[in-house]
Design a protein around this motif. Structure first.
Motif, PDB file in Angstrom:
ATOM      1  N   ASP A 120       0.818  -1.218   0.000  1.00  0.00           N
ATOM      2  CA  ASP A 120       0.000   0.000   0.000  1.00  0.00           C
ATOM      3  C   ASP A 120       0.850   1.266   0.000  1.00  0.00           C
ATOM      4  O   ASP A 120       0.347   2.349  -0.295  1.00  0.00           O
ATOM      5  N   PHE A 121       2.124   1.116   0.354  1.00  0.00           N
ATOM      6  CA  PHE A 121       3.005   2.270   0.481  1.00  0.00           C
ATOM      7  C   PHE A 121       4.190   2.201  -0.478  1.00  0.00           C
ATOM      8  O   PHE A 121       5.193   2.886  -0.284  1.00  0.00           O
ATOM      9  N   ALA A 122       4.059   1.399  -1.529  1.00  0.00           N
ATOM     10  CA  ALA A 122       5.160   1.198  -2.479  1.00  0.00           C
ATOM     11  C   ALA A 122       5.629   2.516  -3.091  1.00  0.00           C
ATOM     12  O   ALA A 122       6.830   2.697  -3.331  1.00  0.00           O
ATOM     13  N   ASP A 123       4.731   3.444  -3.328  1.00  0.00           N
ATOM     14  CA  ASP A 123       5.106   4.735  -3.913  1.00  0.00           C
ATOM     15  C   ASP A 123       5.920   5.605  -2.949  1.00  0.00           C
ATOM     16  O   ASP A 123       6.470   6.626  -3.352  1.00  0.00           O
ATOM     17  N   ASN A 127      10.607   6.798   1.915  1.00  0.00           N
ATOM     18  CA  ASN A 127      10.298   7.548   3.129  1.00  0.00           C
ATOM     19  C   ASN A 127      11.002   6.902   4.320  1.00  0.00           C
ATOM     20  O   ASN A 127      10.961   5.692   4.505  1.00  0.00           O
ATOM     21  N   GLU A 128      11.625   7.726   5.129  1.00  0.00           N
ATOM     22  CA  GLU A 128      12.390   7.247   6.292  1.00  0.00           C
ATOM     23  C   GLU A 128      11.564   6.332   7.191  1.00  0.00           C
ATOM     24  O   GLU A 128      12.047   5.309   7.672  1.00  0.00           O
ATOM     25  N   TYR A 129      10.321   6.694   7.425  1.00  0.00           N
ATOM     26  CA  TYR A 129       9.511   5.921   8.369  1.00  0.00           C
ATOM     27  C   TYR A 129       8.948   4.647   7.752  1.00  0.00           C
ATOM     28  O   TYR A 129       8.733   3.667   8.450  1.00  0.00           O
TER      29      TYR A 129
END
Length: 150
Positions: A120-123, A127-129
């Motif tokens: 869901d966050f592949a894009d 991102n550091e987190y």
């Protein structure tokens, strides 16, 4: 395989009606449901929640900052959150079928929601987190194994 959260909700009327049923019957029925989830190998977690009077609601204002914390019961609500399960199934349809088997009476409902995963966050993979997330999951698992966390 996707994971889903089954969120158990009850109306005030459903909670009042449940007080007319022997609590041991409720425990036994829920225990059988939990056992069926375990035996099928789909349950990954879950818990019941204490009465809302033993909790609090933190509300956020327009600025996004927490503006107030209200202790105790929520007052009049359309549906109170009473517990949840996390399960792993092949599809939303399978998760819904498991939710339908829960031994709840009139006025209760179960919301079925997919739990997000790394896809869901592949894009946002840079991102550091997002990058820290995997390490945090491992750290929490290790702490649980050492019994530093419940």
């Amino acid at each position: 395989m996707p994971q889903f959260m089954l969120i158990m909700r009850s109306t005030d009327e459903a909670l009042a009606a449940s007080k007319e049923v022997d609590f041991e019957e409720i425990i036994t029925a829920m225990g059988r449901f939990n056992e069926s989830l375990m035996e099928a190998g789909v349950m990954t977690g879950g818990a019941g929640l204490a009465d809302a009077s033993q909790g609090a609601v933190v509300r956020f204002g327009e600025s996004g900052a927490a503006s107030e914390a209200v202790l105790g019961a929520y007052g009049e609500t359309p549906a109170l959150l009473n517990g949840y399960w996390t399960i792993e199934t092949d599809s939303l349809e399978d998760a819904v079928e498991w939710a339908k088997r829960c031994p709840l009476g009139p006025g209760n409902s179960i919301e079925v929601r997919r739990i997000t995963d790394e896809s869901d966050f592949a894009d946002y993979a840079d991102n550091e987190y997002i990058q820290k997330e995997e390490g945090w999951a491992e750290e929490l698992a290790e702490k649980r194994a050492r019994r530093e966390l419940p």
